[in-house]
Design a protein around this motif. Structure first.
Motif, PDB file in Angstrom:
ATOM      1  N   GLY A 133     -28.850  -2.501 -16.620  1.00  0.00           N
ATOM      2  CA  GLY A 133     -30.236  -2.916 -16.786  1.00  0.00           C
ATOM      3  C   GLY A 133     -30.884  -3.023 -15.420  1.00  0.00           C
ATOM      4  N   ASP A 134     -31.405  -4.198 -15.075  1.00  0.00           N
ATOM      5  CA  ASP A 134     -32.057  -4.386 -13.778  1.00  0.00           C
ATOM      6  C   ASP A 134     -31.164  -5.109 -12.776  1.00  0.00           C
ATOM      7  OD1 ASP A 134     -32.105  -6.854 -14.954  1.00  0.00           O
ATOM      8  OD2 ASP A 134     -34.216  -7.251 -14.550  1.00  0.00           O
ATOM      9  N   ARG A 135     -29.849  -5.080 -13.004  1.00  0.00           N
ATOM     10  CA  ARG A 135     -28.881  -5.688 -12.085  1.00  0.00           C
ATOM     11  C   ARG A 135     -28.000  -4.581 -11.512  1.00  0.00           C
ATOM     12  NH1 ARG A 135     -27.888 -11.144 -13.749  1.00  0.00           N
ATOM     13  NH2 ARG A 135     -27.294 -11.459 -11.595  1.00  0.00           N
ATOM     14  N   CYS A 136     -27.338  -4.849 -10.379  1.00  0.00           N
ATOM     15  CA  CYS A 136     -26.556  -3.813  -9.709  1.00  0.00           C
ATOM     16  C   CYS A 136     -25.363  -4.415  -8.971  1.00  0.00           C
ATOM     17  CB  CYS A 136     -27.451  -3.080  -8.717  1.00  0.00           C
ATOM     18  SG  CYS A 136     -26.590  -1.867  -7.713  1.00  0.00           S
ATOM     19  N   TRP A 137     -24.228  -3.745  -9.056  1.00  0.00           N
ATOM     20  CA  TRP A 137     -23.030  -4.144  -8.321  1.00  0.00           C
ATOM     21  C   TRP A 137     -22.522  -2.979  -7.493  1.00  0.00           C
ATOM     22  CZ3 TRP A 137     -24.647  -6.616 -12.422  1.00  0.00           C
ATOM     23  CH2 TRP A 137     -24.462  -8.000 -12.478  1.00  0.00           C
ATOM     24  N   VAL A 138     -22.050  -3.291  -6.276  1.00  0.00           N
ATOM     25  CA  VAL A 138     -21.405  -2.331  -5.402  1.00  0.00           C
ATOM     26  C   VAL A 138     -19.913  -2.651  -5.437  1.00  0.00           C
ATOM     27  CG1 VAL A 138     -21.190  -1.514  -3.021  1.00  0.00           C
ATOM     28  CG2 VAL A 138     -23.429  -2.155  -3.926  1.00  0.00           C
ATOM     29  N   ILE A 139     -19.110  -1.595  -5.533  1.00  0.00           N
ATOM     30  CA  ILE A 139     -17.661  -1.749  -5.650  1.00  0.00           C
ATOM     31  C   ILE A 139     -17.011  -1.061  -4.460  1.00  0.00           C
ATOM     32  CG2 ILE A 139     -15.647  -1.213  -7.077  1.00  0.00           C
ATOM     33  CD1 ILE A 139     -17.669  -1.160  -9.480  1.00  0.00           C
ATOM     34  N   GLY A 140     -16.028  -1.704  -3.868  1.00  0.00           N
ATOM     35  CA  GLY A 140     -15.406  -1.199  -2.647  1.00  0.00           C
ATOM     36  C   GLY A 140     -14.615   0.071  -2.815  1.00  0.00           C
ATOM     37  N   GLN A 141     -13.797   0.178  -3.832  1.00  0.00           N
ATOM     38  CA  GLN A 141     -12.959   1.352  -4.038  1.00  0.00           C
ATOM     39  C   GLN A 141     -13.423   2.114  -5.261  1.00  0.00           C
ATOM     40  OE1 GLN A 141      -8.984  -0.325  -4.451  1.00  0.00           O
ATOM     41  NE2 GLN A 141      -8.346   0.896  -2.717  1.00  0.00           N
ATOM     42  N   SER A 142     -12.961   3.347  -5.372  1.00  0.00           N
ATOM     43  CA  SER A 142     -13.223   4.105  -6.589  1.00  0.00           C
ATOM     44  C   SER A 142     -12.702   3.304  -7.774  1.00  0.00           C
ATOM     45  CB  SER A 142     -12.515   5.452  -6.515  1.00  0.00           C
ATOM     46  OG  SER A 142     -12.769   6.187  -7.683  1.00  0.00           O
ATOM     47  N   ILE A 143     -13.427   3.327  -8.861  1.00  0.00           N
ATOM     48  CA  ILE A 143     -13.074   2.519 -10.024  1.00  0.00           C
ATOM     49  C   ILE A 143     -11.678   2.860 -10.532  1.00  0.00           C
ATOM     50  CG2 ILE A 143     -13.695   2.064 -12.436  1.00  0.00           C
ATOM     51  CD1 ILE A 143     -16.650   2.292 -11.489  1.00  0.00           C
ATOM     52  N   LYS A 144     -11.294   4.120 -10.475  1.00  0.00           N
ATOM     53  CA  LYS A 144      -9.987   4.502 -11.000  1.00  0.00           C
ATOM     54  C   LYS A 144      -8.828   3.905 -10.195  1.00  0.00           C
ATOM     55  CE  LYS A 144      -9.473   8.947  -8.620  1.00  0.00           C
ATOM     56  NZ  LYS A 144      -8.234   8.670  -7.928  1.00  0.00           N
ATOM     57  N   ASP A 145      -9.032   3.591  -8.929  1.00  0.00           N
ATOM     58  CA  ASP A 145      -7.971   3.042  -8.083  1.00  0.00           C
ATOM     59  C   ASP A 145      -8.207   1.597  -7.664  1.00  0.00           C
ATOM     60  OD1 ASP A 145      -6.629   5.511  -8.007  1.00  0.00           O
ATOM     61  OD2 ASP A 145      -7.928   6.218  -6.388  1.00  0.00           O
ATOM     62  N   ALA A 146      -9.241   0.975  -8.169  1.00  0.00           N
ATOM     63  CA  ALA A 146      -9.641  -0.349  -7.690  1.00  0.00           C
ATOM     64  C   ALA A 146      -8.514  -1.370  -7.812  1.00  0.00           C
ATOM     65  CB  ALA A 146     -10.868  -0.833  -8.443  1.00  0.00           C
ATOM     66  N   ALA A 147      -8.202  -1.993  -6.709  1.00  0.00           N
ATOM     67  CA  ALA A 147      -7.225  -3.070  -6.598  1.00  0.00           C
ATOM     68  C   ALA A 147      -5.811  -2.636  -6.964  1.00  0.00           C
ATOM     69  CB  ALA A 147      -7.640  -4.275  -7.426  1.00  0.00           C
ATOM     70  N   ALA A 148      -5.539  -1.349  -6.959  1.00  0.00           N
ATOM     71  CA  ALA A 148      -4.179  -0.903  -7.262  1.00  0.00           C
ATOM     72  C   ALA A 148      -3.249  -1.151  -6.071  1.00  0.00           C
ATOM     73  CB  ALA A 148      -4.174   0.578  -7.645  1.00  0.00           C
ATOM     74  N   LYS A 149      -3.571  -0.567  -4.925  1.00  0.00           N
ATOM     75  CA  LYS A 149      -2.710  -0.713  -3.756  1.00  0.00           C
ATOM     76  C   LYS A 149      -3.403  -1.400  -2.584  1.00  0.00           C
ATOM     77  CE  LYS A 149      -0.047   3.390  -4.849  1.00  0.00           C
ATOM     78  NZ  LYS A 149       0.334   4.728  -4.445  1.00  0.00           N
ATOM     79  N   LYS A 150      -4.738  -1.416  -2.624  1.00  0.00           N
ATOM     80  CA  LYS A 150      -5.510  -1.987  -1.525  1.00  0.00           C
ATOM     81  C   LYS A 150      -6.510  -2.982  -2.086  1.00  0.00           C
ATOM     82  CE  LYS A 150      -5.089   2.268   1.079  1.00  0.00           C
ATOM     83  NZ  LYS A 150      -5.784   3.431   1.602  1.00  0.00           N
ATOM     84  N   PRO A 151      -6.944  -3.931  -1.268  1.00  0.00           N
ATOM     85  CA  PRO A 151      -7.950  -4.884  -1.757  1.00  0.00           C
ATOM     86  C   PRO A 151      -9.292  -4.189  -1.981  1.00  0.00           C
ATOM     87  CG  PRO A 151      -7.537  -5.221   0.583  1.00  0.00           C
ATOM     88  CD  PRO A 151      -6.558  -4.188   0.110  1.00  0.00           C
ATOM     89  N   THR A 152     -10.100  -4.780  -2.843  1.00  0.00           N
ATOM     90  CA  THR A 152     -11.449  -4.270  -3.072  1.00  0.00           C
ATOM     91  C   THR A 152     -12.357  -5.434  -3.441  1.00  0.00           C
ATOM     92  OG1 THR A 152     -12.746  -2.504  -4.076  1.00  0.00           O
ATOM     93  CG2 THR A 152     -11.238  -3.708  -5.540  1.00  0.00           C
ATOM     94  N   TYR A 153     -13.592  -5.145  -3.778  1.00  0.00           N
ATOM     95  CA  TYR A 153     -14.563  -6.192  -4.078  1.00  0.00           C
ATOM     96  C   TYR A 153     -15.616  -5.662  -5.038  1.00  0.00           C
ATOM     97  CZ  TYR A 153     -17.056  -3.381  -0.708  1.00  0.00           C
ATOM     98  OH  TYR A 153     -17.622  -2.323  -0.066  1.00  0.00           O
ATOM     99  N   MET A 154     -16.343  -6.587  -5.642  1.00  0.00           N
ATOM    100  CA  MET A 154     -17.563  -6.298  -6.403  1.00  0.00           C
ATOM    101  C   MET A 154     -18.600  -7.282  -5.909  1.00  0.00           C
ATOM    102  SD  MET A 154     -16.337  -5.513 -10.371  1.00  0.00           S
ATOM    103  CE  MET A 154     -17.251  -6.894 -10.908  1.00  0.00           C
ATOM    104  N   ILE A 155     -19.741  -6.767  -5.468  1.00  0.00           N
ATOM    105  CA  ILE A 155     -20.812  -7.615  -4.959  1.00  0.00           C
ATOM    106  C   ILE A 155     -22.111  -7.213  -5.636  1.00  0.00           C
ATOM    107  CG2 ILE A 155     -22.159  -8.293  -2.937  1.00  0.00           C
ATOM    108  CD1 ILE A 155     -19.688  -7.662  -1.235  1.00  0.00           C
ATOM    109  N   GLU A 156     -22.831  -8.195  -6.120  1.00  0.00           N
ATOM    110  CA  GLU A 156     -24.118  -7.907  -6.736  1.00  0.00           C
ATOM    111  C   GLU A 156     -25.165  -7.686  -5.647  1.00  0.00           C
ATOM    112  OE1 GLU A 156     -25.758 -10.911  -9.277  1.00  0.00           O
ATOM    113  OE2 GLU A 156     -27.258  -9.534 -10.057  1.00  0.00           O
TER     114      GLU A 156
END
Length: 159
Positions: A112-135
């Motif tokens: 909708g009118d909200r947005c999040w940025v994600i550190g890693q590709s979604i398919k690999d997120a938090a698998a081997k390396k740290p990541t984040y989600m920030i609005e």
């Protein structure tokens, strides 16, 4: 426009009208999945997903959870044959657009009118390396949406 009131993220409750940010340690794939799928399921409007490294899992793990009334647009770098096959199956039952461009790198999701940025590709997120989600909030939200909508309009149409 209707907004979420509360969302549960990995055992934490957040008032959804405030900025949400979360860091995920390596091997925290389940927490990342739970949080992102909650956002997909509770989306108050259309969803615009930008991820250069799209995999077919994104459809089964996230797109499937989006409300049936939500239009889903996905912008990626390359579309593998499996991704296109799965996308076509989803497009048979819901509003789904898929386009490709080499002009993206970041992982971004608009709900909708909200947005999040994600550190890693979604398919690999938090698998081997740290990541984040920030609005993202304004003053970044509006220009970010404009940039990605412009890329969408010029991208190669798959669906």
């Amino acid at each position: 426009m209707k907004r979420f009131s509360r969302v549960s993220f990995a055992n934490y409750n957040f008032v959804f009208l405030k900025t949400i940010f979360k860091a995920f340690t390596p091997l925290a794939m389940n927490g990342f999945y739970r949080d992102l799928s909650t956002l997909f399921a509770a989306s108050p409007g259309d969803i615009f997903l930008i991820d250069a490294y799209l995999s077919e899992e994104v459809f089964n793990l996230y797109v499937e959870k989006a409300p049936g009334s939500a239009r889903v647009q996905i912008l990626t770098n390359r579309v593998g044959s499996n991704v296109e096959v799965v996308a076509r199956k989803f497009a048979a039952t819901r509003q789904l657009g898929l386009r490709a461009t080499t002009g993206i790198h970041d992982r971004v999701v608009f709900f909708g009118d909200r947005c999040w940025v994600i550190g890693q590709s979604i398919k690999d997120a938090a698998a081997k390396k740290p990541t984040y989600m920030i609005e993202l909030e304004d003053p970044l939200l509006t220009p970010a949406r404009s940039v990605y909508e412009s890329l969408w309009s010029r991208a190669r149409v798959i669906l």
